[in-house]
Design a protein around this motif. Sequence first.
Motif, mmCIF file in Angstrom:
data_model
loop_
_atom_site.group_PDB
_atom_site.id
_atom_site.type_symbol
_atom_site.label_atom_id
_atom_site.label_comp_id
_atom_site.label_asym_id
_atom_site.label_seq_id
_atom_site.Cartn_x
_atom_site.Cartn_y
_atom_site.Cartn_z
ATOM 1 N N THR A 555 0.818 -1.210 0.000
ATOM 2 C CA THR A 555 0.000 0.000 0.000
ATOM 3 C C THR A 555 0.854 1.263 0.000
ATOM 4 N N ALA A 558 2.168 1.779 -3.443
ATOM 5 C CA ALA A 558 1.132 2.216 -4.377
ATOM 6 C C ALA A 558 0.739 3.673 -4.140
ATOM 7 N N ILE A 559 0.611 4.068 -2.869
ATOM 8 C CA ILE A 559 0.247 5.454 -2.567
ATOM 9 C C ILE A 559 1.350 6.405 -3.037
ATOM 10 N N ALA A 562 1.103 6.729 -6.778
ATOM 11 C CA ALA A 562 -0.091 7.481 -7.180
ATOM 12 C C ALA A 562 0.061 8.969 -6.870
ATOM 13 N N TRP A 563 0.682 9.291 -5.739
ATOM 14 C CA TRP A 563 0.859 10.704 -5.396
ATOM 15 C C TRP A 563 1.852 11.370 -6.339
ATOM 16 N N VAL A 616 -6.158 10.551 -3.217
ATOM 17 C CA VAL A 616 -5.178 9.564 -3.662
ATOM 18 C C VAL A 616 -5.119 8.387 -2.695
ATOM 19 N N LYS A 619 -8.471 6.227 -2.858
ATOM 20 C CA LYS A 619 -8.603 5.456 -4.091
ATOM 21 C C LYS A 619 -7.542 4.358 -4.205
ATOM 22 N N THR A 620 -6.393 4.587 -3.602
ATOM 23 C CA THR A 620 -5.300 3.620 -3.721
ATOM 24 C C THR A 620 -5.341 2.568 -2.625
ATOM 25 N N LYS A 624 -6.856 -2.272 -1.764
ATOM 26 C CA LYS A 624 -5.943 -3.221 -1.134
ATOM 27 C C LYS A 624 -6.492 -3.701 0.205
#
Length: 667
Positions: A555, A558-559, A562-563, A616, A619-620, A624
């Motif tokens: 996670t 992924a965050i 995405a950021w 962000v 949604k991310t 998960k």
Amino acid sequence: MGTVYAALTDGGDRVAVKLIHPLQAGDPEFRARFRREVRLSAQVQGPFLLPLLAADPDADAPWLATAYAPGPTLAQHLAAHGPLTDGTLYAFATGTAQALAAIHSAGVVHRDVKPQNVLLTQAGPRVLDFGIAHAADGTSVTRTGVLTGTPGWISPEHYRSGVTAAEGDLFAWGALVAYATTGRLPFGTGTLEAVAYRVTSGRPDLDGIPEALKDVLEQALAKEPAERPAAAEAAEACARLLAAESTQLLNGHAVAEAGNNPILVRELATAQWSIPAPDDPSWPLPASAPPGRSSRRQAVVAVLVAAAVVGASAGGVLAFRHDGSDTDTTSGSETAASAASTGVHDSGTASSRTPSAVPGTEPTGQAATDPRTVPVPADPLADVADPAFTRADDETQPVPGEWRASRDADGTAEQEVAAAIVDQVTAMLTTKDMSFMTPTVTFNRQAQTVMVTGGPISTLTDDYKEVFRRAGEMAACVTLAHRLKDAPTSWQYGRFSVYWKDYDGQDEATILGFGSATDGCYAGEAGRRQGTDEGIVTAGLPSGDKNEIRVAGDTVKAITTAWNTRVAEGYGLEPFDRDDAITLGFDPVERMMYVWAWDGSGALSGRAQQSHFQEVVAKTACPKLLAEYNTNKHWNYTHWTIAAYQGNSAWPQLFASGDCLPTDGRP
């Protein structure tokens, strides 16, 4: 200061690596102090120390590596096994005094002698952590006006004038050995001011210490530095006591020789040393790091562990971290899995437990197969005309004597409630490797109160007790709320109190917290669960749960990705000033995932920026969390809270909370 990693060299040797925090690394003053630390540490050699193996204070990310020594800290050992006795006690006193003698002979002062900075290895004690060591000549680089050290382990002269000399180390050593002997803090607990007053003006608690050793400790704990012995003198005195415990008694000349000879002291101490062998499995190299690879970065296999592995200097160790490196071939989840598979920080997880059924709840429909969907009643006695619990509006604190008058569970209903509370507390504590704090549950019918009590572990620090308090309050609140809802006219217990006892036979345990199950169990606003400052502190503690580690690694990565993508899309957003700014952890008490950002440059200073970050994260992270929720019936985390540490602030700004599940509790 940074993060401590368990690591493997290219040749497979185990080492401990301290990687300095980027914010510290960017401070020229800190760089100067750290460079000096490395130089001073390299000068210190002795059998009861961990040698410095390598370092690079001028690297972009400064680091140093020491030998790895398996074994608990003194604080951890006392919590699990109780005080040291007989030959082991005298070997501990002798070895730690000899370690300080070696430090002082190199012209260095340790300045942070405390239980978290002493490891109990199979070969004897090891004094570690020169994170704030400095030269005895007074030429070290320090911050003016900063009190350096740990309250309770600071000398009187340091409190009075800020002086930090070798005599101060001896004062802390005296307190350390007293603590190892009795399991009690020699100057007690309480506020920083209260402890400081006892150190400067009060007498230490030395009751129960053998007289011969007490004489040595009284000298070491003298208020005036000039009245304390040198470390070498203390080592010699303790060597005499150690020799008296040996079946092969040494004459006076041999004892004096041993006290001044580190090799003889080591042999003498090892002969009497008796400590349970630690669980110390091997650390396999991951497939992405074949032996012989020359990359220095790869030499530090990303196995994040608690700072206790090599001492408490890494007070800033985070729960999970993404390094943001394009050259690292190990993903966040694989890294976390490596930590779990090595067993370095794996002592069981709550995920292996079956959640207890809620007492008094009749399973129907979805609730029969999934207890996670059963809501906790916020007002269980609403519209009840004549409830058995009559103190719902009573906000008074528990009075002295309530705990002492409580008794064990009587009858099936009380036994079910007690078992459910113990199960829930244990499950929460297990995720943070704190399951050794087994609670007991008792009942006071007159006070209509359920008591959750921890101990006796006299050596436990306040941060451990705080997690126990939160877990005890939550488990009791949730269990009692369900019972009140299901049996309002017959179940009379609605209050709860959490206590801690330091020893068996204690007349009155120390109260940690209290509350009522009629006031709601979770912090919330307008029906929505909210995070708390206490929750993010618990979330920041390293996890021992394999599933949490795995999900967190995925996670965070992924965050972060995405950021960075959102920033690049041109919304007027600024990137964080460090690659590993985003971190997350889990609080098992509130069943909350916390995501926080170290925001030194103000990237999240405005509402618009925070709104983007919130979007962000939601949604991310939610996909998960829900993926784990749907495949793992023991996964409790669907709620989240977002925070930011602005600038150099030590306190987070919590600015958003939410739930990945819709209101009906179904994914």
